[in-house]
Write an enzyme that holds these catalytic residues in place. Structure first.
Site, short mmCIF file in Angstrom:
data_model
loop_
_atom_site.label_atom_id
_atom_site.label_comp_id
_atom_site.label_asym_id
_atom_site.label_seq_id
_atom_site.Cartn_x
_atom_site.Cartn_y
_atom_site.Cartn_z
N HIS A 71 0.84 -1.20 0.00
CA HIS A 71 0.00 0.00 0.00
C HIS A 71 0.88 1.26 0.00
O HIS A 71 0.65 2.20 -0.77
CB HIS A 71 -0.91 -0.05 1.24
CG HIS A 71 -1.77 1.16 1.43
ND1 HIS A 71 -3.08 1.21 1.00
CD2 HIS A 71 -1.51 2.36 2.01
CE1 HIS A 71 -3.58 2.40 1.31
NE2 HIS A 71 -2.65 3.12 1.92
N GLU A 72 1.90 1.26 0.82
CA GLU A 72 2.78 2.44 0.89
C GLU A 72 3.60 2.61 -0.39
O GLU A 72 3.81 3.73 -0.86
CB GLU A 72 3.72 2.34 2.12
CG GLU A 72 2.99 2.37 3.46
CD GLU A 72 2.12 3.60 3.66
OE1 GLU A 72 2.49 4.67 3.15
OE2 GLU A 72 1.06 3.49 4.31
N HIS A 90 1.59 4.43 -2.84
CA HIS A 90 1.55 5.89 -2.67
C HIS A 90 2.77 6.53 -3.36
O HIS A 90 2.67 7.61 -3.92
CB HIS A 90 1.59 6.27 -1.18
CG HIS A 90 0.25 6.15 -0.48
ND1 HIS A 90 -0.91 6.69 -1.00
CD2 HIS A 90 -0.10 5.59 0.70
CE1 HIS A 90 -1.91 6.46 -0.17
NE2 HIS A 90 -1.45 5.78 0.88
N GLU A 138 -6.33 6.81 -1.32
CA GLU A 138 -6.23 5.58 -0.53
C GLU A 138 -6.76 4.38 -1.31
O GLU A 138 -6.19 3.29 -1.27
CB GLU A 138 -6.98 5.73 0.80
CG GLU A 138 -6.36 6.74 1.75
CD GLU A 138 -4.91 6.45 2.09
OE1 GLU A 138 -4.47 5.30 1.92
OE2 GLU A 138 -4.20 7.38 2.49
N ASP A 149 -4.74 1.04 -2.42
CA ASP A 149 -5.21 -0.32 -2.13
C ASP A 149 -5.21 -1.18 -3.39
O ASP A 149 -4.73 -2.31 -3.39
CB ASP A 149 -6.64 -0.29 -1.57
CG ASP A 149 -6.70 0.18 -0.13
OD1 ASP A 149 -5.64 0.24 0.52
OD2 ASP A 149 -7.81 0.48 0.34
#
Ligand code: ZN
Length: 245
Positions: free
Chosen positions: A130-131, A134, A192, A196
């Site tokens: 997930h990070e 980003h 977000e 995901d």
């Protein structure tokens, strides 16, 4: 053309870009980074500078075995094509909460609390993926770009004029106040969801079951109660996002 005219022109171009980036994505379309005034190289430079600042302020876990474990897991994910070509760095810091954050260009910090709260490796991997997403979707500088729309012509002018010094310093010189906090501020709900979805692809590509990411976010939500853990407060709407993964 006068400087003013150039500024006006740049502002118009910027608005056009912003408008374009607001076009809705059809299901199945690849997720691509949104409107951003920074280059990929600037993302990397900004992230390096911000990471150096953060390292001075946090308590880095002094256990080389644990750090290597996190680094190796991260490297498996970072090797996936959907992770892009960024110089990822994974650092475990002493914090009891279940949180993590990514800086533009690759530095990712994980709270040690994640190791306690995750039921298995897949769940930890879910947070890492997930990070990473980003980073590759460039959410930090994209959000900073939007926040700075008003001052955008100054940013571009600064870049055009080739100001000396670091990107953070340049931003400071033109009064943008772009600091570490701006880069790790709360992301939008859509950012977000994108992280995901992209993270699920990255996990699957690296041989992990993406459902673990959803399971972990669900678990954190269930534990949240009246005072949600930090991951939830900085990552909104877990109830909704689970379906997307
Ligand atoms: Zn997030």
């Amino acid at each position: 053309m006068s400087v003013n005219a150039i500024f006006k022109k740049l502002a118009l171009v910027a608005l056009a870009l912003l408008h374009f980036s607001c076009a809705t994505r059809e299901p199945g379309d690849p997720i691509t980074p949104e409107y951003n005034v920074y280059s990929k190289e600037q993302d990397i430079e900004l992230g390096r500078e911000a990471a150096a600042e953060i390292r001075k302020q946090v308590d880095i876990v002094q256990n080389e075995e644990l750090q290597r474990y996190v680094r190796d897991l991260g490297a498996r994910l970072a090797g996936q094509p959907q992770a892009g070509d960024y110089p990822y760095e994974f650092t475990l810091i002493n914090e009891d909460s279940s949180n993590a954050f990514a800086l533009p260009g690759g530095p990712i910090f994980l709270h040690s609390g994640l190791l306690d709260h995750a039921d298995n490796e897949g769940q930890l991997v879910g947070v890492l993926a997930h990070e990473i997403s980003h980073v590759v979707l460039r959410h930090g500088t994209s959000q900073a770009s939007r926040a700075q729309m008003v001052q955008l012509p100054a940013v571009i002018a600064g870049a055009v004029l080739g100001q000396q010094g670091s990107v953070l310093a340049q931003a400071g010189q033109i009064g943008l106040g772009l600091g570490v906090n701006t880069l790790i501020m709360k992301y939008s709900r859509s950012a977000e969801k994108e992280a995901d979805a992209q993270g699920a692809h990255i996990m699957a590509g690296a041989g992990f079951n993406p459902i673990e990411m959803a399971t972990f976010f669900q678990k954190l939500e269930a534990q949240g109660g009246a005072r949600p853990p930090a991951l939830l407060s900085s990552h909104p709407g877990p109830g909704n996002r689970v379906r997307l993964v």
